[in-house]
Scaffold this motif. Structure first.
Motif, mmCIF file in Angstrom:
data_model
loop_
_atom_site.group_PDB
_atom_site.id
_atom_site.type_symbol
_atom_site.label_atom_id
_atom_site.label_comp_id
_atom_site.label_asym_id
_atom_site.label_seq_id
_atom_site.Cartn_x
_atom_site.Cartn_y
_atom_site.Cartn_z
ATOM 1 N N GLY A 1 0.761 -1.082 -0.019
ATOM 2 C CA GLY A 1 -0.233 -0.077 -0.138
ATOM 3 C C GLY A 1 1.001 1.519 -0.039
ATOM 4 N N ALA A 2 0.008 2.535 0.302
ATOM 5 C CA ALA A 2 1.006 4.134 0.117
ATOM 6 C C ALA A 2 2.086 3.976 1.119
ATOM 7 N N GLY A 3 2.240 3.249 1.984
ATOM 8 C CA GLY A 3 3.213 3.507 3.360
ATOM 9 C C GLY A 3 4.787 2.964 2.220
ATOM 10 N N GLU B 1 8.830 6.882 1.831
ATOM 11 C CA GLU B 1 10.161 6.865 2.047
ATOM 12 C C GLU B 1 10.169 7.314 0.259
ATOM 13 N N PHE C 1 -2.408 8.100 2.253
ATOM 14 C CA PHE C 1 -3.945 8.722 2.460
ATOM 15 C C PHE C 1 -4.047 8.852 3.488
ATOM 16 N N ARG C 2 -3.985 7.928 4.322
ATOM 17 C CA ARG C 2 -5.072 7.933 5.509
ATOM 18 C C ARG C 2 -3.749 8.379 7.600
ATOM 19 N N TRP D 1 -5.835 11.951 2.428
ATOM 20 C CA TRP D 1 -7.117 12.562 2.353
ATOM 21 C C TRP D 1 -7.289 13.314 3.920
ATOM 22 N N HIS E 1 -5.386 -1.475 -8.351
ATOM 23 C CA HIS E 1 -6.156 0.178 -8.581
ATOM 24 C C HIS E 1 -5.465 1.292 -9.678
ATOM 25 N N PHE F 1 -13.491 5.298 -5.518
ATOM 26 C CA PHE F 1 -14.746 5.129 -4.776
ATOM 27 C C PHE F 1 -15.557 4.374 -5.678
ATOM 28 N N GLY G 1 2.713 -1.577 4.759
ATOM 29 C CA GLY G 1 2.434 -0.626 4.466
ATOM 30 C C GLY G 1 1.182 -0.178 3.889
ATOM 31 N N THR G 2 0.770 -0.721 4.494
ATOM 32 C CA THR G 2 -1.390 -0.796 4.104
ATOM 33 C C THR G 2 -1.831 -0.460 5.740
ATOM 34 N N SER G 3 -2.770 0.031 5.564
ATOM 35 C CA SER G 3 -3.800 0.037 6.326
ATOM 36 C C SER G 3 -4.857 -0.935 6.675
ATOM 37 N N ASN H 1 4.988 -2.319 9.218
ATOM 38 C CA ASN H 1 4.256 -1.592 8.884
ATOM 39 C C ASN H 1 4.794 -1.013 10.320
ATOM 40 N N PRO H 2 5.310 0.810 10.527
ATOM 41 C CA PRO H 2 5.454 1.360 11.516
ATOM 42 C C PRO H 2 5.006 1.385 12.426
ATOM 43 N N SER I 1 9.225 0.183 5.312
ATOM 44 C CA SER I 1 9.551 -0.973 5.328
ATOM 45 C C SER I 1 11.365 -0.496 4.399
#
Ligand code: OAD
Length: 249
Positions: free
Chosen positions: A23-25, A29, A35-36, A43, A124, A166, A192-194, A218-219, A236
Protein backbone atom coordinates in the motif's frame (compact mmCIF):
# COMPACT_ATOMS: atom_id res chain seq x y z
CA UNK A 1 17.29 -5.43 16.64
CA UNK A 2 13.99 -5.99 14.79
CA UNK A 3 11.56 -8.07 16.80
CA UNK A 4 10.30 -11.24 14.99
CA UNK A 5 12.83 -10.78 12.17
CA UNK A 6 14.38 -14.25 12.49
CA UNK A 7 11.21 -16.41 12.45
CA UNK A 8 9.77 -14.28 9.63
CA UNK A 9 13.00 -14.63 7.63
CA UNK A 10 13.03 -18.40 8.16
CA UNK A 11 9.44 -18.65 6.88
CA UNK A 12 10.42 -16.55 3.86
CA UNK A 13 13.43 -18.79 3.18
CA UNK A 14 11.21 -21.88 3.19
CA UNK A 15 8.23 -20.53 1.20
CA UNK A 16 7.38 -21.79 -2.31
CA UNK A 17 4.99 -19.04 -3.35
CA UNK A 18 5.26 -15.65 -1.68
CA UNK A 19 2.43 -13.19 -2.23
CA UNK A 20 3.04 -9.61 -1.10
CA UNK A 21 0.46 -6.85 -0.99
CA UNK A 22 1.71 -3.28 -0.79
CA UNK A 23 0.00 0.00 0.00
CA UNK A 24 0.90 3.66 0.06
CA UNK A 25 3.35 3.20 2.97
CA UNK A 26 5.89 1.42 0.76
CA UNK A 27 6.21 4.59 -1.34
CA UNK A 28 6.24 7.00 1.63
CA UNK A 29 10.05 6.97 1.72
CA UNK A 30 10.03 7.94 -1.96
CA UNK A 31 8.18 11.13 -1.00
CA UNK A 32 4.70 10.03 -2.09
CA UNK A 33 2.01 10.83 0.40
CA UNK A 34 -0.08 8.10 1.99
CA UNK A 35 -3.86 8.45 2.30
CA UNK A 36 -4.80 7.98 5.93
CA UNK A 37 -1.79 8.88 8.08
CA UNK A 38 -2.82 11.63 10.47
CA UNK A 39 -0.05 14.05 9.61
CA UNK A 40 0.85 13.32 5.97
CA UNK A 41 -2.25 11.56 4.64
CA UNK A 42 -3.74 12.99 1.41
CA UNK A 43 -7.30 12.48 2.66
CA UNK A 44 -6.56 14.95 5.48
CA UNK A 45 -6.14 17.80 2.99
CA UNK A 46 -8.35 16.59 0.13
CA UNK A 47 -11.90 15.26 0.13
CA UNK A 48 -12.01 11.91 -1.72
CA UNK A 49 -15.71 12.43 -2.51
CA UNK A 50 -14.80 15.56 -4.54
CA UNK A 51 -11.75 14.06 -6.26
CA UNK A 52 -11.77 10.29 -6.41
CA UNK A 53 -15.25 9.29 -7.56
CA UNK A 54 -16.98 9.05 -10.97
CA UNK A 55 -19.51 11.61 -9.68
CA UNK A 56 -16.77 14.13 -8.91
CA UNK A 57 -15.30 13.67 -12.40
CA UNK A 58 -18.74 14.15 -14.00
CA UNK A 59 -19.39 17.29 -11.93
CA UNK A 60 -15.97 18.95 -12.24
CA UNK A 61 -13.61 17.16 -14.66
CA UNK A 62 -11.17 20.08 -14.72
CA UNK A 63 -10.51 20.03 -10.96
CA UNK A 64 -10.33 16.24 -10.80
CA UNK A 65 -7.89 15.90 -13.73
CA UNK A 66 -5.77 18.80 -12.48
CA UNK A 67 -5.40 17.04 -9.11
CA UNK A 68 -4.54 13.72 -10.73
CA UNK A 69 -2.07 15.40 -13.08
CA UNK A 70 -0.33 16.95 -10.05
CA UNK A 71 -0.09 13.49 -8.47
CA UNK A 72 0.98 11.88 -11.79
CA UNK A 73 3.92 14.28 -12.13
CA UNK A 74 4.90 13.62 -8.50
CA UNK A 75 4.92 9.86 -9.18
CA UNK A 76 6.96 10.28 -12.36
CA UNK A 77 9.53 12.35 -10.48
CA UNK A 78 9.81 9.85 -7.62
CA UNK A 79 12.44 7.14 -7.36
CA UNK A 80 12.07 3.68 -5.79
CA UNK A 81 13.37 3.41 -2.22
CA UNK A 82 15.17 0.48 -0.53
CA UNK A 83 11.80 -1.16 0.24
CA UNK A 84 10.84 -1.35 -3.46
CA UNK A 85 14.35 -2.54 -4.30
CA UNK A 86 14.25 -5.30 -1.65
CA UNK A 87 10.96 -6.62 -3.08
CA UNK A 88 12.45 -6.71 -6.58
CA UNK A 89 15.49 -8.58 -5.21
CA UNK A 90 13.23 -11.00 -3.36
CA UNK A 91 11.45 -11.81 -6.63
CA UNK A 92 14.75 -12.37 -8.44
CA UNK A 93 16.04 -14.63 -5.65
CA UNK A 94 12.86 -16.71 -5.53
CA UNK A 95 12.78 -17.13 -9.28
CA UNK A 96 16.45 -18.24 -9.33
CA UNK A 97 15.46 -20.99 -6.91
CA UNK A 98 12.35 -21.99 -8.94
CA UNK A 99 9.92 -20.45 -6.54
CA UNK A 100 7.09 -18.02 -7.24
CA UNK A 101 6.54 -14.42 -6.26
CA UNK A 102 3.43 -12.34 -6.84
CA UNK A 103 3.20 -8.67 -5.97
CA UNK A 104 -0.27 -7.23 -5.48
CA UNK A 105 -0.17 -3.47 -5.17
CA UNK A 106 -2.79 -0.90 -4.33
CA UNK A 107 -0.36 1.78 -5.47
CA UNK A 108 -0.80 3.55 -8.77
CA UNK A 109 2.71 5.07 -8.91
CA UNK A 110 4.54 2.34 -10.92
CA UNK A 111 7.52 2.48 -8.53
CA UNK A 112 7.59 -1.31 -8.17
CA UNK A 113 8.12 -1.59 -11.94
CA UNK A 114 10.78 1.10 -11.81
CA UNK A 115 12.60 -0.90 -9.09
CA UNK A 116 12.62 -3.99 -11.32
CA UNK A 117 9.65 -6.02 -10.02
CA UNK A 118 8.10 -8.07 -12.83
CA UNK A 119 5.08 -10.01 -11.61
CA UNK A 120 3.10 -6.97 -10.44
CA UNK A 121 -0.69 -6.90 -10.27
CA UNK A 122 -2.06 -3.37 -10.06
CA UNK A 123 -5.30 -3.68 -8.13
CA UNK A 124 -6.12 0.05 -8.31
CA UNK A 125 -4.80 0.73 -11.82
CA UNK A 126 -2.07 3.21 -12.67
CA UNK A 127 -1.90 6.98 -12.59
CA UNK A 128 0.82 6.90 -15.27
CA UNK A 129 -1.71 5.72 -17.88
CA UNK A 130 -4.86 7.62 -18.82
CA UNK A 131 -7.81 6.45 -20.83
CA UNK A 132 -10.31 7.92 -23.24
CA UNK A 133 -13.75 8.20 -21.69
CA UNK A 134 -15.34 7.46 -25.08
CA UNK A 135 -13.25 4.62 -26.55
CA UNK A 136 -11.56 3.25 -23.41
CA UNK A 137 -8.21 3.39 -25.25
CA UNK A 138 -5.27 3.75 -22.85
CA UNK A 139 -2.25 5.96 -23.47
CA UNK A 140 0.81 7.13 -21.56
CA UNK A 141 0.94 10.93 -21.56
CA UNK A 142 4.36 12.58 -21.75
CA UNK A 143 6.23 13.61 -18.61
CA UNK A 144 4.95 17.19 -18.67
CA UNK A 145 1.81 18.86 -17.34
CA UNK A 146 -1.27 18.59 -19.54
CA UNK A 147 -2.02 21.88 -21.29
CA UNK A 148 -5.79 21.71 -20.82
CA UNK A 149 -8.12 20.34 -18.15
CA UNK A 150 -9.66 17.94 -18.67
CA UNK A 151 -7.10 16.73 -21.19
CA UNK A 152 -8.55 15.33 -24.43
CA UNK A 153 -7.88 12.05 -26.23
CA UNK A 154 -7.23 11.68 -29.96
CA UNK A 155 -10.95 10.96 -30.26
CA UNK A 156 -11.63 14.40 -28.74
CA UNK A 157 -13.20 13.04 -25.54
CA UNK A 158 -12.01 13.81 -21.99
CA UNK A 159 -9.18 11.63 -20.68
CA UNK A 160 -9.29 10.24 -17.17
CA UNK A 161 -6.56 8.58 -15.10
CA UNK A 162 -6.60 4.78 -15.39
CA UNK A 163 -7.12 4.39 -11.63
CA UNK A 164 -9.94 2.86 -9.65
CA UNK A 165 -12.18 5.44 -8.03
CA UNK A 166 -14.38 4.93 -4.97
CA UNK A 167 -17.55 3.20 -6.10
CA UNK A 168 -15.87 1.57 -9.12
CA UNK A 169 -15.09 -2.11 -9.57
CA UNK A 170 -11.50 -3.27 -9.49
CA UNK A 171 -10.18 -4.39 -12.90
CA UNK A 172 -11.41 -7.97 -13.36
CA UNK A 173 -8.15 -9.34 -14.86
CA UNK A 174 -6.22 -8.01 -11.82
CA UNK A 175 -8.73 -9.53 -9.39
CA UNK A 176 -8.67 -12.87 -11.22
CA UNK A 177 -4.87 -12.93 -11.20
CA UNK A 178 -4.77 -12.05 -7.48
CA UNK A 179 -7.28 -14.76 -6.60
CA UNK A 180 -5.37 -17.27 -8.70
CA UNK A 181 -2.15 -16.41 -6.83
CA UNK A 182 -3.85 -16.88 -3.47
CA UNK A 183 -4.61 -20.54 -4.34
CA UNK A 184 -0.94 -21.54 -4.07
CA UNK A 185 0.33 -18.82 -1.70
CA UNK A 186 2.14 -20.33 1.28
CA UNK A 187 3.50 -17.07 2.71
CA UNK A 188 1.72 -13.74 2.66
CA UNK A 189 3.24 -10.33 3.39
CA UNK A 190 1.35 -7.08 3.91
CA UNK A 191 3.58 -4.02 3.55
CA UNK A 192 2.67 -0.38 4.15
CA UNK A 193 -1.08 -0.67 3.99
CA UNK A 194 -3.67 0.26 6.60
CA UNK A 195 -5.61 -2.86 5.47
CA UNK A 196 -8.95 -1.09 5.58
CA UNK A 197 -9.90 -1.14 1.90
CA UNK A 198 -11.56 -4.29 0.54
CA UNK A 199 -11.11 -6.55 -1.31
CA UNK A 200 -7.39 -5.99 -0.86
CA UNK A 201 -7.72 -6.27 2.91
CA UNK A 202 -9.39 -9.67 2.47
CA UNK A 203 -6.32 -11.33 0.94
CA UNK A 204 -4.48 -11.44 4.28
CA UNK A 205 -7.55 -13.00 5.89
CA UNK A 206 -7.73 -15.56 3.11
CA UNK A 207 -4.05 -16.42 3.59
CA UNK A 208 -4.58 -16.93 7.33
CA UNK A 209 -7.66 -19.04 6.65
CA UNK A 210 -5.60 -21.23 4.32
CA UNK A 211 -2.91 -21.66 6.97
CA UNK A 212 -0.19 -19.51 5.37
CA UNK A 213 1.88 -17.38 7.76
CA UNK A 214 1.28 -13.63 7.44
CA UNK A 215 4.10 -11.11 7.90
CA UNK A 216 3.12 -7.48 8.37
CA UNK A 217 5.59 -4.62 7.83
CA UNK A 218 4.34 -1.28 9.11
CA UNK A 219 5.55 1.41 11.53
CA UNK A 220 2.08 1.54 13.13
CA UNK A 221 -0.42 -1.11 14.23
CA UNK A 222 -3.25 -1.81 11.77
CA UNK A 223 -6.43 -3.88 11.74
CA UNK A 224 -4.27 -6.79 10.50
CA UNK A 225 -1.75 -6.66 13.36
CA UNK A 226 -3.84 -8.75 15.75
CA UNK A 227 -4.13 -11.69 13.34
CA UNK A 228 -0.73 -11.44 11.60
CA UNK A 229 1.74 -14.20 12.47
CA UNK A 230 4.56 -11.65 12.82
CA UNK A 231 4.28 -7.89 12.80
CA UNK A 232 7.58 -6.22 11.99
CA UNK A 233 7.40 -2.69 13.30
CA UNK A 234 9.17 -0.05 11.22
CA UNK A 235 9.48 1.58 7.83
CA UNK A 236 9.53 -0.79 4.87
CA UNK A 237 12.68 0.87 3.47
CA UNK A 238 14.42 -0.14 6.66
CA UNK A 239 12.79 -3.50 7.49
CA UNK A 240 12.59 -5.17 4.06
CA UNK A 241 16.33 -5.11 3.25
CA UNK A 242 17.08 -6.66 6.68
CA UNK A 243 14.36 -9.28 6.22
CA UNK A 244 15.67 -10.23 2.79
CA UNK A 245 19.29 -10.41 3.97
CA UNK A 246 18.28 -12.62 6.90
CA UNK A 247 16.21 -14.90 4.62
CA UNK A 248 19.03 -15.26 2.10
CA UNK A 249 21.73 -15.84 4.76
P1 OAD B 1 -3.18 4.24 3.79
O1 OAD B 1 -2.83 5.68 3.75
O2 OAD B 1 -4.55 3.88 4.24
O3 OAD B 1 -2.18 3.49 4.76
C1 OAD B 1 -0.78 3.69 4.67
C2 OAD B 1 -0.10 2.74 5.65
O4 OAD B 1 1.29 2.87 5.45
C3 OAD B 1 -0.38 3.06 7.12
O5 OAD B 1 -0.74 1.85 7.79
C4 OAD B 1 0.96 3.60 7.64
O6 OAD B 1 1.20 3.27 8.99
C5 OAD B 1 1.92 2.89 6.73
N1 OAD B 1 3.22 3.57 6.52
C6 OAD B 1 3.53 4.88 6.59
N2 OAD B 1 4.83 5.09 6.32
C7 OAD B 1 5.36 3.86 6.08
C8 OAD B 1 6.67 3.39 5.73
N3 OAD B 1 7.71 4.22 5.59
N4 OAD B 1 6.83 2.05 5.55
C9 OAD B 1 5.80 1.20 5.69
N5 OAD B 1 4.56 1.59 6.00
C10 OAD B 1 4.34 2.89 6.21
O7 OAD B 1 -2.85 3.64 2.34
P2 OAD B 1 -3.36 2.28 1.70
O8 OAD B 1 -3.51 1.21 2.70
O9 OAD B 1 -2.50 2.03 0.51
O10 OAD B 1 -7.48 3.87 -2.88
O11 OAD B 1 -4.79 2.70 1.18
C11 OAD B 1 -5.53 1.82 0.39
C12 OAD B 1 -6.33 2.58 -0.62
O12 OAD B 1 -7.09 3.60 0.03
C13 OAD B 1 -5.51 3.35 -1.64
O13 OAD B 1 -5.10 2.56 -2.73
C14 OAD B 1 -6.43 4.44 -2.07
C15 OAD B 1 -6.94 4.86 -0.71
O14 OAD B 1 -8.14 5.53 -0.66
C16 OAD B 1 -8.07 4.62 -3.82
O15 OAD B 1 -7.74 5.77 -4.09
C17 OAD B 1 -9.17 3.89 -4.54
Amino acid sequence: MIEHLQPAALALAQARHVVVITGAGVSAESGIRTFRDTMEGLWKDFDPARLATPEAFAADPATVTRWYDWRRLGCLAAEPNPGHVALAKLEAWLSETNRTFTLLTQNVDRLHHKAGSRNVIELHGSIIEWRCTRTGRKSTPPNAPFDEFPPRSEAGAPLRPDVVWFGEALPQPALDAAEHAMHTCDLFMSVGTSSVVYPAAGFAELARYRGAPVIEVNPAPTSLTRTATWSLRGRSGQILPHLLNAAMA
